[in-house]
Design an enzyme around this catalytic site. Structure first.
Site, mmCIF file in Angstrom:
data_model
loop_
_atom_site.group_PDB
_atom_site.id
_atom_site.type_symbol
_atom_site.label_atom_id
_atom_site.label_comp_id
_atom_site.label_asym_id
_atom_site.label_seq_id
_atom_site.Cartn_x
_atom_site.Cartn_y
_atom_site.Cartn_z
ATOM 1 N N THR A 120 0.838 -1.219 0.000
ATOM 2 C CA THR A 120 0.000 0.000 0.000
ATOM 3 C C THR A 120 0.867 1.260 0.000
ATOM 4 O O THR A 120 0.597 2.225 -0.718
ATOM 5 C CB THR A 120 -0.906 -0.010 1.256
ATOM 6 O OG1 THR A 120 -1.659 -1.216 1.245
ATOM 7 C CG2 THR A 120 -1.831 1.175 1.305
ATOM 8 N N THR A 140 1.165 -3.240 9.886
ATOM 9 C CA THR A 140 1.254 -4.679 9.656
ATOM 10 C C THR A 140 1.487 -5.398 10.980
ATOM 11 O O THR A 140 2.231 -4.918 11.829
ATOM 12 C CB THR A 140 2.393 -5.086 8.686
ATOM 13 O OG1 THR A 140 2.499 -6.520 8.696
ATOM 14 C CG2 THR A 140 3.748 -4.541 9.051
ATOM 15 N N ILE A 141 0.858 -6.548 11.113
ATOM 16 C CA ILE A 141 1.122 -7.355 12.306
ATOM 17 C C ILE A 141 2.560 -7.876 12.266
ATOM 18 O O ILE A 141 3.119 -8.229 13.283
ATOM 19 C CB ILE A 141 0.137 -8.549 12.435
ATOM 20 C CG1 ILE A 141 0.224 -9.489 11.232
ATOM 21 C CG2 ILE A 141 -1.280 -8.074 12.663
ATOM 22 C CD1 ILE A 141 -0.376 -10.862 11.483
ATOM 23 N N ASP A 142 3.155 -7.934 11.055
ATOM 24 C CA ASP A 142 4.481 -8.545 10.892
ATOM 25 C C ASP A 142 5.627 -7.697 11.444
ATOM 26 O O ASP A 142 6.736 -8.209 11.631
ATOM 27 C CB ASP A 142 4.768 -8.813 9.404
ATOM 28 C CG ASP A 142 3.767 -9.743 8.777
ATOM 29 O OD1 ASP A 142 3.101 -10.476 9.528
ATOM 30 O OD2 ASP A 142 3.633 -9.733 7.540
ATOM 31 N N ARG A 281 2.002 -32.781 17.199
ATOM 32 C CA ARG A 281 0.838 -32.098 16.624
ATOM 33 C C ARG A 281 1.242 -30.701 16.160
ATOM 34 O O ARG A 281 2.123 -30.091 16.765
ATOM 35 C CB ARG A 281 -0.273 -31.935 17.662
ATOM 36 C CG ARG A 281 -0.892 -33.223 18.145
ATOM 37 C CD ARG A 281 -1.881 -33.785 17.122
ATOM 38 N NE ARG A 281 -2.654 -34.863 17.684
ATOM 39 C CZ ARG A 281 -2.236 -36.130 17.798
ATOM 40 N NH1 ARG A 281 -1.031 -36.473 17.365
ATOM 41 N NH2 ARG A 281 -3.011 -37.056 18.347
HETATM 42 O O1 F6P Z 1 1.267 -9.029 5.898
HETATM 43 C C1 F6P Z 1 0.300 -9.519 6.737
HETATM 44 C C2 F6P Z 1 0.035 -10.978 6.525
HETATM 45 O O2 F6P Z 1 -0.869 -11.381 7.527
HETATM 46 C C3 F6P Z 1 1.273 -11.890 6.507
HETATM 47 O O3 F6P Z 1 1.785 -12.159 7.783
HETATM 48 C C4 F6P Z 1 0.759 -13.099 5.792
HETATM 49 O O4 F6P Z 1 1.801 -13.806 5.180
HETATM 50 C C5 F6P Z 1 -0.189 -12.516 4.778
HETATM 51 O O5 F6P Z 1 -0.571 -11.242 5.252
HETATM 52 C C6 F6P Z 1 -1.434 -13.353 4.548
HETATM 53 O O6 F6P Z 1 -2.176 -12.796 3.527
HETATM 54 P P1 F6P Z 1 -3.694 -13.230 3.191
HETATM 55 O O7 F6P Z 1 -4.585 -12.566 4.189
HETATM 56 O O8 F6P Z 1 -3.905 -12.732 1.814
HETATM 57 O O9 F6P Z 1 -3.779 -14.712 3.309
#
Ligand code: F6P
Length: 363
Positions: A120, A140-142, A281
């Site tokens: 974005t 971003t959560i990342d 698991r």
């Molecule tokens: O960038 C945020 C994120 O949640 C990543 O951690 C993840 O790889 C990706 O988006 C997942 O994307 P989608 O919601 O399109 O599956």
């Protein structure tokens, strides 16, 4: 009579806890202090392509601080510079930026606040190059956006992942099992690192440190012999073996970053069970990490970032995003983001801390 200043707000890319808190902060400050007209642009850049808007009055942004998702909707496919369109029954990529710029001019936006991740914000920087006055807010959560120490949504994702690890601990201990917990993180393992430390993971696997399956297996067996008949392995979706590849879940062609990861924990679980003989698991936390209400830390950060972005709008600091630098906020050029993700460096202090308490990275 002088026309009111008009500011558009859009949220792009994956949803993230705290998006509504940012929308609220941007809108409230501009309405209270400058009587600005706020226009919500629906579904990220899709709204600019198709002219989907809704006016946001003060009442519309009241009561949304704690709400997950985004009241504006989002898209991680829409891209004015590379938009998927149907042509003779086939999907082809087109540059529709000229139309988008026309639409923006018709709407008489004095500026647009783009809240989103690397995709974005990179598009926002291209729009800025094309003459559109934009301000960015990194999301971003990342936690992997270049130019900022932290992003809102990260604290919430870590809290949810940690709770997941805590809950799986009890089953691991009671059943003497190996439990793998897979969390999001494509190229950067920040969520796995923080949640792994917070949840007391025995092994943390991140994209930045390729692992060796044999090493993980012998660690698990050693723990078993020592009397710890269970192991918790926290694994980022982008983790990979030395010289090996990531596990791809699906390809979304229309998306700027087409690859979607997921499933490494399932694969590793199978291999580990074979190598150790210990019941294993795997649980994929996936989108659970992005859902629901933001933590108090993220609500505060989102409010700070939103008000700072409103200040950027007032001061016409365009082509910039609000970055967190230590204890203050700084203007960072949007084009910085395009240089790639902010990954965990080899000398990261938290990696050393984890190693000091006996956590392995499988390397
Ligand atoms: O960038 C945020 C994120 O949640 C990543 O951690 C993840 O790889 C990706 O988006 C997942 O994307 P989608 O919601 O399109 O599956």
């Amino acid at each position: 009579m002088k026309r009111k200043m008009r500011v558009g707000i859009l949220t792009g890319g994956g949803d993230c806890p705290g998006l509504n808190a940012v929308i609220r902060a941007v809108a409230k400050k501009l309405i209270i202090e400058n009587n600005v007209e706020i226009i919500g642009i629906k579904d990220g850049y899709e709204g600019l392509i198709r002219n989907y808007y809704k006016r946001l009055d003060y009442a519309d942004v009241s009561g949304i601080l704690t709400l997950g998702g985004t009241i504006l909707g989002t898209s991680n496919i829409a891209n004015p510079y590379r938009q998927a369109v149907k042509h003779r029954g086939k999907t082809v990529m087109r540059d529709v930026s000229k139309k988008v710029i026309e639409n923006i001019k018709k709407m008489k936006f004095d500026s647009i606040v783009c809240i989103g991740g690397d995709g974005t914000l990179t598009i926002a920087s291209l729009l800025y190059k094309d003459g559109i006055p934009v301000v960015g807010v990194p999301k971003t959560i990342d936690n992997d956006i270049r130019g900022t120490d932290v992003t809102f949504g990260f604290d919430t994702a870590v809290a949810i992942a940690t709770e997941g690890i805590d809950r799986l601990h009890t089953t691991a201990q009671s059943h003497h099992r190996v439990m793998l917990v897979e969390v999001m993180g494509r190229t950067a393992g920040w969520i796995a690192l923080y949640a792994g430390i917070a949840g007391g993971g025995d092994i943390i696997l991140i994209p930045e440190i390729p692992f060796e399956i044999e090493k993980i297996a012998s660690l698990v067996k050693e723990r078993y012999k020592r009397g710890s008949r269970f192991s918790i392995i926290v694994v980022a979706e982008g983790a990979k073996p030395k010289g090996g590849k990531v596990v791809i879940k699906r390809i979304v062609q229309e998306s700027t970053i087409a690859v979607r990861l997921g499933g490494i924990s399932m694969l590793l679980g199978k291999q580990l069970e074979e190598l150790t003989g210990i019941e294993t698991r795997a649980v994929m936390m996936g989108h659970l990490l992005r859902g629901g209400s933001p933590t108090s830390t993220d609500r505060v950060l989102a409010t700070q970032l939103g008000t700072a972005a409103a200040e950027f709008v007032r001061k016409k600091k365009f082509g910039m995003m609000v970055g967190v630098k230590g204890n203050s906020f700084a203007a960072v050029a949007l084009k910085e983001v395009a240089k790639g993700p902010r990954i965990i460096k080899a000398n990261n202090q938290l990696v050393s801390v984890a190693r000091c308490v006996g956590t392995s990275f499988g390397d």
